[in-house]
Each structure stands twice: as C-alpha cells, then as structure tokens.
Design a protein around this motif. Sequence first.
Motif, short mmCIF file in Angstrom:
data_model
loop_
_atom_site.label_atom_id
_atom_site.label_comp_id
_atom_site.label_asym_id
_atom_site.label_seq_id
_atom_site.Cartn_x
_atom_site.Cartn_y
_atom_site.Cartn_z
N TYR A 185 12.08 3.74 -17.06
CA TYR A 185 12.96 4.05 -16.18
C TYR A 185 13.46 5.39 -16.36
CZ TYR A 185 17.10 2.68 -19.00
OH TYR A 185 18.04 2.75 -19.90
N GLY A 186 13.68 5.68 -17.85
CA GLY A 186 14.06 7.09 -18.21
C GLY A 186 13.24 8.34 -18.01
N ILE A 187 11.74 7.91 -17.73
CA ILE A 187 10.71 9.06 -17.41
C ILE A 187 10.94 9.39 -16.15
CG2 ILE A 187 8.48 9.71 -17.73
CD1 ILE A 187 8.35 7.82 -20.07
N ALA A 188 11.22 10.61 -15.77
CA ALA A 188 11.15 11.00 -14.10
C ALA A 188 10.24 10.61 -13.57
CB ALA A 188 11.33 12.48 -14.13
N SER A 189 8.57 10.82 -14.04
CA SER A 189 7.39 10.58 -13.30
C SER A 189 6.92 9.20 -13.88
CB SER A 189 6.42 11.51 -13.70
OG SER A 189 6.15 11.87 -15.02
N GLY A 190 5.75 8.90 -13.47
CA GLY A 190 5.27 7.49 -14.09
C GLY A 190 5.49 6.30 -13.12
N ASP A 191 5.76 6.51 -11.84
CA ASP A 191 5.98 5.29 -10.94
C ASP A 191 4.43 4.77 -10.51
OD1 ASP A 191 5.45 6.96 -8.01
OD2 ASP A 191 6.47 8.07 -9.29
N ASP A 192 3.37 5.77 -10.82
CA ASP A 192 2.11 5.22 -10.55
C ASP A 192 1.51 5.06 -11.73
OD1 ASP A 192 2.16 8.20 -11.04
OD2 ASP A 192 1.22 8.50 -9.37
N ASP A 193 1.20 5.94 -12.67
CA ASP A 193 0.32 5.84 -13.74
C ASP A 193 0.88 4.84 -14.82
OD1 ASP A 193 2.18 7.81 -14.24
OD2 ASP A 193 0.60 9.06 -15.24
N LEU A 194 2.09 5.12 -15.22
CA LEU A 194 2.76 4.26 -15.92
C LEU A 194 2.93 2.67 -15.75
CD1 LEU A 194 5.58 6.41 -17.91
CD2 LEU A 194 3.15 6.13 -18.52
N PHE A 195 3.11 2.76 -14.21
CA PHE A 195 3.17 1.23 -13.93
C PHE A 195 1.41 0.37 -13.87
CE2 PHE A 195 2.48 -1.91 -10.36
CZ PHE A 195 3.57 -2.70 -11.06
N PRO B 272 -8.88 -0.06 -17.03
CA PRO B 272 -7.89 0.73 -16.15
C PRO B 272 -6.56 1.27 -16.67
CG PRO B 272 -7.56 -1.46 -15.75
CD PRO B 272 -8.77 -1.52 -16.75
N TYR B 273 -6.30 2.47 -16.64
CA TYR B 273 -5.14 3.02 -17.37
C TYR B 273 -4.22 3.69 -16.42
CZ TYR B 273 -7.01 7.67 -17.67
OH TYR B 273 -7.82 8.88 -17.45
N MET B 274 -4.61 4.21 -15.18
CA MET B 274 -3.64 5.02 -14.36
C MET B 274 -4.20 4.85 -12.74
SD MET B 274 -4.37 9.14 -14.80
CE MET B 274 -3.82 9.35 -12.93
N GLY B 275 -3.32 5.26 -12.11
CA GLY B 275 -3.64 5.52 -10.80
C GLY B 275 -2.90 6.45 -10.11
N VAL B 276 -2.90 7.14 -8.82
CA VAL B 276 -2.12 7.87 -8.24
C VAL B 276 -1.31 7.41 -6.95
CG1 VAL B 276 -3.58 9.97 -9.02
CG2 VAL B 276 -4.20 8.66 -6.91
N GLY B 277 -0.08 7.73 -7.09
CA GLY B 277 0.75 7.17 -6.00
C GLY B 277 0.45 7.69 -4.46
N LEU C 61 0.72 -1.25 -0.12
CA LEU C 61 -0.05 -0.01 -0.18
C LEU C 61 0.94 1.13 0.11
CD1 LEU C 61 -2.84 1.31 0.22
CD2 LEU C 61 -2.96 0.97 2.40
N LEU C 62 0.73 2.26 -0.83
CA LEU C 62 1.44 3.11 -1.09
C LEU C 62 1.00 4.74 -0.98
CD1 LEU C 62 3.02 2.18 -4.51
CD2 LEU C 62 3.36 1.13 -2.33
N THR C 63 1.79 5.50 -0.31
CA THR C 63 1.28 6.73 -0.23
C THR C 63 2.52 7.67 -0.26
OG1 THR C 63 -0.22 8.70 0.95
CG2 THR C 63 1.29 6.84 2.06
N ASP C 64 2.30 9.18 -0.23
CA ASP C 64 3.38 9.98 -0.26
C ASP C 64 3.48 10.80 1.19
OD1 ASP C 64 3.82 9.39 -2.85
OD2 ASP C 64 2.85 11.12 -3.62
N ALA C 65 4.79 11.20 1.17
CA ALA C 65 5.23 11.79 2.62
C ALA C 65 4.26 12.90 2.87
CB ALA C 65 6.86 12.02 2.64
N ASP C 66 3.61 13.69 1.87
CA ASP C 66 3.26 14.97 2.16
C ASP C 66 1.55 14.65 2.22
OD1 ASP C 66 2.72 14.39 -0.46
OD2 ASP C 66 2.95 16.33 -1.38
N CYS C 67 1.38 13.41 2.42
CA CYS C 67 -0.20 12.71 2.67
C CYS C 67 -0.57 12.38 3.97
CB CYS C 67 -0.49 11.70 1.56
SG CYS C 67 -0.19 12.10 -0.24
N VAL C 68 -1.91 12.51 4.20
CA VAL C 68 -2.31 11.99 5.46
C VAL C 68 -3.60 11.23 5.20
CG1 VAL C 68 -3.40 12.80 7.65
CG2 VAL C 68 -1.38 14.02 6.57
N PRO C 69 -3.86 10.04 5.75
CA PRO C 69 -5.11 9.03 5.61
C PRO C 69 -6.26 9.91 6.46
CG PRO C 69 -3.13 7.62 6.16
CD PRO C 69 -2.79 9.03 6.22
N THR C 70 -7.26 10.03 6.03
CA THR C 70 -8.23 10.86 6.68
C THR C 70 -8.96 9.71 7.71
OG1 THR C 70 -10.05 10.20 4.85
CG2 THR C 70 -8.79 12.13 4.69
N ASP C 71 -8.78 8.55 7.97
CA ASP C 71 -9.47 7.59 8.69
C ASP C 71 -8.41 6.55 9.11
OD1 ASP C 71 -11.00 5.22 9.61
OD2 ASP C 71 -12.74 7.01 9.23
#
Length: 374
Positions: free
Chosen positions: A225-235, A200-205, A135-145
């Motif tokens: 790997y050569g694209i800076a972004s895409g760890d979420d949607d491209l995967f 399905p074609y993308m999600g958010v990290g 289960l992935l999230t980012d350091a600037d995020c907060v679960p609401t529950d």
Amino acid sequence: MIVGSTFAYVVLIVFACTWLIQMIFHWGVFSRLAFYKKTIKSTNYEPVSVIVCARDAYDGLVHLVPKLISQDYPVFEIIIVNDCSEDETAEYLKNVVRKHKNVSVVSLTQHLNFFHGKKFPLSMGIKSAKYDLLLLTDADCVPTDNQWIKSMVGSYGTSTELVLGYGPYMQRKTLLNKLIRFDTLYTAMQYLSMALCRHPYMGVGRNLSYRKSTFYKNKGFTSHYGIASGDDDLFVSQAANHWNTEVSIEAETRVESEPKNTLDSWLRQKRRHYSTGLSYKPETQLLLGLLLSSRLFYYTSLIFLLYMATDFRVHILGAALIHYITQVTIYSLSAKKLGEKNLCLIFTPFYDCFFTIFTTVMGFLGSFFKPKSW
C-alpha cells in the motif's frame, strides 16, 4: 586469430553465452506469444462488474462510457469511482446514471494519504461491486470492440482467477510514439509470454480481470500500500500462480489508450514502472535481470569482437545474423498477434539497443528513488 589474447577470449565466451541466453529467451519464452493460438475456455458468461477509476477525467469518460454501455454481454454493471475530481466529471456521471440503470458511481471527496495512487479508489470500487468477476480499465482507455467483456470472460477456465489482457497505445506519427509503442510491445512480450510459460508476474490495469474473491483472499493491496503504483502488476505478482492465470490478446479484447505526448511525461511514467519492478518476486527479478544483462553484454561483446576479431569475424557475423533473423521474426509475429502496425521492426536491433541502455539507466535511477516521489 583474435587480437588481444586472454581478454579477447573472455569477450568471445561472453558473446557466446549471451547469444545462447538470447536464443533461449526468444525461442523458449517469447515464441509462446508469437505462435499463440486462442482456445475458448468458457461460454458460461457469468455477470461482470466493470470498474473504472477517474480523477479529473471528463475528456476520457465521454469516449469510454458509451463504449462500455454498448458492450454485447448478458449481465454486467459499470462502476465508476470519481476520485475527488474537480472538473465536469461529477455532472457528466450524474447524467449517465440517470439514463442507464447498470451504471453506478462511487464518489470520493477526500484523499487518504496512507493509500497512494489508484489503490484506495480501486479498492472502494471493488468493495461496491455486486459480482465476483471483475474487469478493470482506466478512464483514458477505450475498448476497440463491443465484444471486449465477452472475449475476456471467455478466457476463464474452471481454475482461472486472473486474465491478463493487452492495452496498446494509439498510433501517432512521431518518433516518441514509435518508442512508446515498441516499449509497450516488448513489455507485453515479456509478461504475456511468461504467463503462457506458467510464470505470470504482472498485468496492466488498462485491461485486467480477476475475481473479487481473489482480491480479498490476497488481502487486496495491503502488502504494497505504501507504493504509489502497483495496483496492477504488484497485485498480479502476489495473486497469480502457474495454474490460475490466463491471457486474452485477440483483437476484440484490446483496450487502446492515448500515449504520452511529451518526453518528460513518458519518463515519469517509466520511472514509476521501473521502481515498482523492484518489488517483484526475487525469481522474477532474477529472470528479468538475466534477460536485460544478456542483451547488454551481447551488444557490447559483439561490437568488441567485430573490432578485435580477424579469423573469426565471419563466424561472429553469422551468429549475429541468426540473432537478427530470430529477433525480427519473433517480434514481427508477436506484433501481428497484438495488432501493432507500422513499427518498422526491421530496425528491431536499434530499438533493442536503445531500450537496453534506457532500461539499465532508468532501473539504476529507480533504485535510488521511491515511486511515491513522482
């Protein structure tokens, strides 16, 4: 009668076709989210590895980590990848690990330039995970529950390999904030509805779950790997298919994050997103391109017809009214499902016109710039 002979009739045909395409997207695709009803797939709560990548993220971690630790879930671990932080992150994490046995830290001390952005740190976190369910999230995020983990895992069925969650931005009293949150809502309407349509074609990290075995089966991020972004949607684009992906959008599954507070920082974020979209599968690009072009030509032809039409002006206005009612209804129901409030969705056509032009321009610019430039 319509003034302008052949050209006017061509515009009328364009209007009719794009109006129909818009109706198909709204009632055939977006309605899947607007009228979505959750069904619990599983109550077999297997162990989970929660992974967070952090670089100079002390301010975010002091809010996020306590929320993760307090999650109501039988067995889970928290892995925080400290990606070459130069602030107080390392010292803070030492204290957390000392107090909580289910928290571990992966420390990276140098950047590897053949992996850009978050992909290498995230790969190291996944490699360190004890459990198959991630289960992935980012350091600037907060679960609401404190039911976040349980609710996301509850969406896994026997064949499920990925679960797409929703990551709203916190509400602020600025026009930029409304634009960001409307854009986030519309993006979610696209990728969640398409997933519910079994495309399905993308999600958010910020809020994404998949299996470690799925990650390795798809060779991780090596294909992009050569694209800076895409760890979420491209995967997600490469790993998801019509039978292995579910969505989880209930209130307890949301993960909020602080929105960008300047126009420049938001524009940089959007450039990365639009550039990454150029690497989506051809059929996805075709569908999204059809959606965008139908919006663009719908509004353009409507303006022309309102000026040029005489006998058919009432019919044009009637069709536009149906489109408006449909649009506001679907957007409002979707916003309610996702917990988005105070967006003044009666003005949806103005938002839609703005983002139609904005997306066209940004997509055009994105085709000339590589994501790693930002």
